[in-house]
Design an enzyme around this catalytic site. Structure first.
Site, PDB file in Angstrom:
ATOM      1  N   CYS A  14     121.308 142.454 170.839  1.00 19.43           N
ATOM      2  CA  CYS A  14     121.757 143.297 169.723  1.00 19.43           C
ATOM      3  C   CYS A  14     123.286 143.398 169.633  1.00 19.43           C
ATOM      4  CB  CYS A  14     121.162 144.697 169.824  1.00 19.43           C
ATOM      5  SG  CYS A  14     119.357 144.735 169.681  1.00 19.43           S
ATOM      6  N   ARG A  15     123.908 144.084 170.602  1.00 23.08           N
ATOM      7  CA  ARG A  15     125.334 144.400 170.486  1.00 23.08           C
ATOM      8  C   ARG A  15     126.259 143.248 170.862  1.00 23.08           C
ATOM      9  NH1 ARG A  15     124.762 149.646 174.092  1.00 23.08           N
ATOM     10  NH2 ARG A  15     123.217 148.240 174.979  1.00 23.08           N
ATOM     11  N   SER A  16     126.084 142.694 172.067  1.00 21.57           N
ATOM     12  CA  SER A  16     127.052 141.679 172.501  1.00 21.57           C
ATOM     13  C   SER A  16     127.010 140.384 171.673  1.00 21.57           C
ATOM     14  CB  SER A  16     126.956 141.401 174.009  1.00 21.57           C
ATOM     15  OG  SER A  16     125.687 140.944 174.387  1.00 21.57           O
ATOM     16  N   ASP A 122     123.236 151.966 171.901  1.00 15.11           N
ATOM     17  CA  ASP A 122     122.160 150.973 171.962  1.00 15.11           C
ATOM     18  C   ASP A 122     121.269 151.118 170.732  1.00 15.11           C
ATOM     19  OD1 ASP A 122     119.924 149.445 172.473  1.00 15.11           O
ATOM     20  OD2 ASP A 122     119.717 150.107 174.545  1.00 15.11           O
TER      21      ASP A 122
HETATM   22  P1  4NP Z   1     121.461 145.270 173.460  1.00 15.41           P
HETATM   23  O1  4NP Z   1     120.153 146.105 173.024  1.00 15.41           O
HETATM   24  O2  4NP Z   1     121.771 145.711 174.881  1.00 15.41           O
HETATM   25  O3  4NP Z   1     122.483 145.701 172.491  1.00 15.41           O
HETATM   26  O4  4NP Z   1     121.090 143.820 173.368  1.00 15.41           O
HETATM   27  C1  4NP Z   1     118.981 146.080 173.793  1.00 15.41           C
HETATM   28  C2  4NP Z   1     118.086 145.042 173.623  1.00 15.41           C
HETATM   29  C3  4NP Z   1     116.914 145.021 174.363  1.00 15.41           C
HETATM   30  C4  4NP Z   1     116.649 146.034 175.273  1.00 15.41           C
HETATM   31  C5  4NP Z   1     117.573 147.053 175.445  1.00 15.41           C
HETATM   32  C6  4NP Z   1     118.731 147.071 174.705  1.00 15.41           C
HETATM   33  N1  4NP Z   1     115.452 146.022 176.015  1.00 15.41           N
HETATM   34  O5  4NP Z   1     115.224 146.963 176.781  1.00 15.41           O
HETATM   35  O6  4NP Z   1     114.662 145.071 175.886  1.00 15.41           O
END
Ligand code: 4NP
Length: 155
Positions: A14-16, A122
């Site tokens: 999502c973010r990175s 998040d």
């Molecule tokens: P990200 O968001 O850290 O911005 O990529 C998430 C994507 C997946 C999960 C947690 C946060 N997960 O728990 O699967």
């Protein structure tokens, strides 16, 4: 050799991936290598979350060909700056760092904004609106990085 910058979140879906795509779009034709990784290993090999792909697309940035990978200790060697999206990932990286030199490469991305907001939230379990906020925070921070890099580059 140019600067190497790594963007880090939990899932690397999502973010990175957004941070990687946004900063790359701002530093086109410059000698900066940009990558992203996740501290977690839940989505290795997957493309970014469709909501991140879509919001990037709305801003003219294509992140659909990125592939999720997990952060590895060698990244401390390979990168000059490592930006964490939130405190949990920042602390995770600081704890993984073999020494002070490696720790000193780790930053919170939103430190660049000099404002009260320090974390890119998040957005994984939220709705589409969360991605607008995430995009905006990352875009503002990456703009500051662009300005800083260009002001130190006298070539
Ligand atoms: P990200 O968001 O850290 O911005 O990529 C998430 C994507 C997946 C999960 C947690 C946060 N997960 O728990 O699967």
């Amino acid at each position: 050799m140019g600067m190497k910058i790594l963007m880090v979140c939990l899932g690397n879906i999502c973010r990175s991936p957004l941070a990687e795509g946004i900063l790359r779009s701002k530093l086109e034709n410059q000698n900066v290598f940009i990558d992203s990784a996740g501290t977690g290993g839940y989505h290795i090999g997957n493309p970014p979350d469709i909501r991140s792909i879509n919001i990037a697309q709305n801003h003219g940035i294509d992140i659909s060909s990125q592939k999720c990978r997990q952060f590895k200790i060698k990244d401390f060697e390979d990168f000059d700056l490592i930006y964490a999206m939130d405190y949990a990932n920042y602390n995770n990286l600081i704890n993984k760092a073999p020494g002070l030199k490696e720790q000193s490469k780790v930053r919170l991305l939103l430190e660049e904004l000099d404002g009260p907001v320090m974390e890119v939230p998040d957005p994984y379990y939220g709705g589409k609106d969360g991605f607008e906020e995430v995009y905006s925070l990352i875009d503002m921070a990456c703009e500051r990085i662009r300005i800083k890099l260009n002001s130190t580059d006298k070539s």
